[in-house]
Design a protein around this motif. Sequence first.
Motif, PDB file in Angstrom:
ATOM      1  N   HIS A  33       0.801  -1.213   0.000  1.00  0.00           N
ATOM      2  CA  HIS A  33       0.000   0.000   0.000  1.00  0.00           C
ATOM      3  C   HIS A  33       0.842   1.276   0.000  1.00  0.00           C
ATOM      4  N   GLY A  34       1.964   1.252   0.666  1.00  0.00           N
ATOM      5  CA  GLY A  34       2.797   2.451   0.761  1.00  0.00           C
ATOM      6  C   GLY A  34       3.792   2.600  -0.363  1.00  0.00           C
ATOM      7  N   GLY A  35       3.711   1.768  -1.366  1.00  0.00           N
ATOM      8  CA  GLY A  35       4.675   1.831  -2.452  1.00  0.00           C
ATOM      9  C   GLY A  35       5.901   0.999  -2.143  1.00  0.00           C
ATOM     10  N   ALA A  36       6.948   1.270  -2.851  1.00  0.00           N
ATOM     11  CA  ALA A  36       8.175   0.492  -2.700  1.00  0.00           C
ATOM     12  C   ALA A  36       8.774   0.683  -1.315  1.00  0.00           C
ATOM     13  N   SER A  37       9.332  -0.387  -0.801  1.00  0.00           N
ATOM     14  CA  SER A  37      10.055  -0.270   0.466  1.00  0.00           C
ATOM     15  C   SER A  37      11.534  -0.096   0.151  1.00  0.00           C
ATOM     16  N   GLY A  38      12.228   0.423   1.076  1.00  0.00           N
ATOM     17  CA  GLY A  38      13.630   0.724   0.829  1.00  0.00           C
ATOM     18  C   GLY A  38      13.774   2.139   0.318  1.00  0.00           C
ATOM     19  N   ARG A  39      14.755   2.842   0.842  1.00  0.00           N
ATOM     20  CA  ARG A  39      14.914   4.256   0.512  1.00  0.00           C
ATOM     21  C   ARG A  39      15.092   4.490  -0.977  1.00  0.00           C
ATOM     22  N   PHE A  40      15.953   3.720  -1.624  1.00  0.00           N
ATOM     23  CA  PHE A  40      16.251   3.989  -3.028  1.00  0.00           C
ATOM     24  C   PHE A  40      15.103   3.573  -3.951  1.00  0.00           C
ATOM     25  N   ASP A  41      14.440   2.459  -3.629  1.00  0.00           N
ATOM     26  CA  ASP A  41      13.291   2.062  -4.450  1.00  0.00           C
ATOM     27  C   ASP A  41      12.163   3.076  -4.317  1.00  0.00           C
ATOM     28  N   HIS A  42      11.965   3.586  -3.124  1.00  0.00           N
ATOM     29  CA  HIS A  42      10.950   4.624  -2.932  1.00  0.00           C
ATOM     30  C   HIS A  42      11.304   5.876  -3.731  1.00  0.00           C
ATOM     31  N   LEU A  43      12.573   6.261  -3.703  1.00  0.00           N
ATOM     32  CA  LEU A  43      12.997   7.439  -4.455  1.00  0.00           C
ATOM     33  C   LEU A  43      12.823   7.251  -5.962  1.00  0.00           C
ATOM     34  N   LYS A  44      12.982   6.020  -6.450  1.00  0.00           N
ATOM     35  CA  LYS A  44      12.738   5.746  -7.871  1.00  0.00           C
ATOM     36  C   LYS A  44      11.271   5.977  -8.217  1.00  0.00           C
ATOM     37  N   GLU A  45      10.375   5.603  -7.310  1.00  0.00           N
ATOM     38  CA  GLU A  45       8.951   5.839  -7.555  1.00  0.00           C
ATOM     39  C   GLU A  45       8.635   7.337  -7.536  1.00  0.00           C
ATOM     40  N   VAL A  46       9.232   8.064  -6.606  1.00  0.00           N
ATOM     41  CA  VAL A  46       9.043   9.513  -6.555  1.00  0.00           C
ATOM     42  C   VAL A  46       9.580  10.154  -7.832  1.00  0.00           C
ATOM     43  N   ALA A  47      10.732   9.686  -8.296  1.00  0.00           N
ATOM     44  CA  ALA A  47      11.304  10.218  -9.536  1.00  0.00           C
ATOM     45  C   ALA A  47      10.375   9.950 -10.721  1.00  0.00           C
ATOM     46  N   LEU A  48       9.764   8.764 -10.758  1.00  0.00           N
ATOM     47  CA  LEU A  48       8.809   8.465 -11.830  1.00  0.00           C
ATOM     48  C   LEU A  48       7.629   9.432 -11.789  1.00  0.00           C
ATOM     49  N   ASP A  49       7.097   9.686 -10.592  1.00  0.00           N
ATOM     50  CA  ASP A  49       5.980  10.624 -10.453  1.00  0.00           C
ATOM     51  C   ASP A  49       6.368  12.020 -10.934  1.00  0.00           C
ATOM     52  N   TYR A  50       7.539  12.493 -10.511  1.00  0.00           N
ATOM     53  CA  TYR A  50       7.982  13.827 -10.908  1.00  0.00           C
ATOM     54  C   TYR A  50       8.237  13.902 -12.409  1.00  0.00           C
ATOM     55  N   ALA A  51       8.879  12.884 -12.964  1.00  0.00           N
ATOM     56  CA  ALA A  51       9.163  12.877 -14.401  1.00  0.00           C
ATOM     57  C   ALA A  51       7.865  12.893 -15.197  1.00  0.00           C
ATOM     58  N   PHE A  52       6.875  12.115 -14.751  1.00  0.00           N
ATOM     59  CA  PHE A  52       5.592  12.108 -15.446  1.00  0.00           C
ATOM     60  C   PHE A  52       4.920  13.467 -15.353  1.00  0.00           C
ATOM     61  N   ALA A  53       4.947  14.085 -14.173  1.00  0.00           N
ATOM     62  CA  ALA A  53       4.313  15.392 -13.999  1.00  0.00           C
ATOM     63  C   ALA A  53       4.964  16.446 -14.892  1.00  0.00           C
ATOM     64  N   ILE A  54       6.277  16.464 -14.919  1.00  0.00           N
ATOM     65  CA  ILE A  54       6.985  17.437 -15.776  1.00  0.00           C
ATOM     66  C   ILE A  54       6.673  17.168 -17.237  1.00  0.00           C
ATOM     67  N   TRP A  55       6.707  15.903 -17.649  1.00  0.00           N
ATOM     68  CA  TRP A  55       6.394  15.545 -19.027  1.00  0.00           C
ATOM     69  C   TRP A  55       4.963  15.959 -19.379  1.00  0.00           C
ATOM     70  N   ALA A  56       4.026  15.705 -18.477  1.00  0.00           N
ATOM     71  CA  ALA A  56       2.611  16.042 -18.744  1.00  0.00           C
ATOM     72  C   ALA A  56       2.413  17.549 -18.865  1.00  0.00           C
ATOM     73  N   ILE A  57       3.099  18.321 -18.032  1.00  0.00           N
ATOM     74  CA  ILE A  57       2.978  19.787 -18.098  1.00  0.00           C
ATOM     75  C   ILE A  57       3.582  20.315 -19.386  1.00  0.00           C
ATOM     76  N   GLU A  58       4.764  19.827 -19.731  1.00  0.00           N
ATOM     77  CA  GLU A  58       5.401  20.280 -20.972  1.00  0.00           C
ATOM     78  C   GLU A  58       4.588  19.865 -22.187  1.00  0.00           C
ATOM     79  N   GLY A  59       4.022  18.668 -22.149  1.00  0.00           N
ATOM     80  CA  GLY A  59       3.192  18.196 -23.259  1.00  0.00           C
ATOM     81  C   GLY A  59       1.923  19.007 -23.389  1.00  0.00           C
ATOM     82  N   ALA A  60       1.339  19.424 -22.272  1.00  0.00           N
ATOM     83  CA  ALA A  60       0.114  20.224 -22.302  1.00  0.00           C
ATOM     84  C   ALA A  60       0.382  21.602 -22.906  1.00  0.00           C
TER      85      ALA A  60
END
Length: 119
Positions: A89-116
């Motif tokens: 439920h809380g996403g990936a465990s482990g500091r680095f795996d969690h940070l990879k998920e956060v990076a995916l969220d941020y990359a998608f948000a930036i991509w979506a804004i630039e695409g819009a």
Amino acid sequence: MSDLSLPLTPPEWPEWGNPTVDPAAYDYIASYSPYDNIADLPYPAILARGGLSDPRVTWWEPEKWVARLREHTTSDRPILFAVNLDAGHGGASGRFDHLKEVALDYAFAIWAIEGAQAL
């Protein structure tokens, strides 16, 4: 709230109501259900994520939501679904795996804004 096989469903009925026996509780829950309130609208770009081992929100719930959104969106923006096969439920465990998920969220948000902006 209707799936008795989920471990957290019956204990939450005192707070939310039991939609399996109470029509008013069912109607109230359905009134704010993301799945039940999808309409033909121009939805923004969406990245929905789930975890395979999530006992609270089973992985097929966001998958069903994404499929229904794709059927009803009137925009050409993507509606994507990613399931983490090692997460709960809380996403990936482990500091680095969690940070990879956060990076995916941020990359998608930036991509979506630039695409819009390009539309």
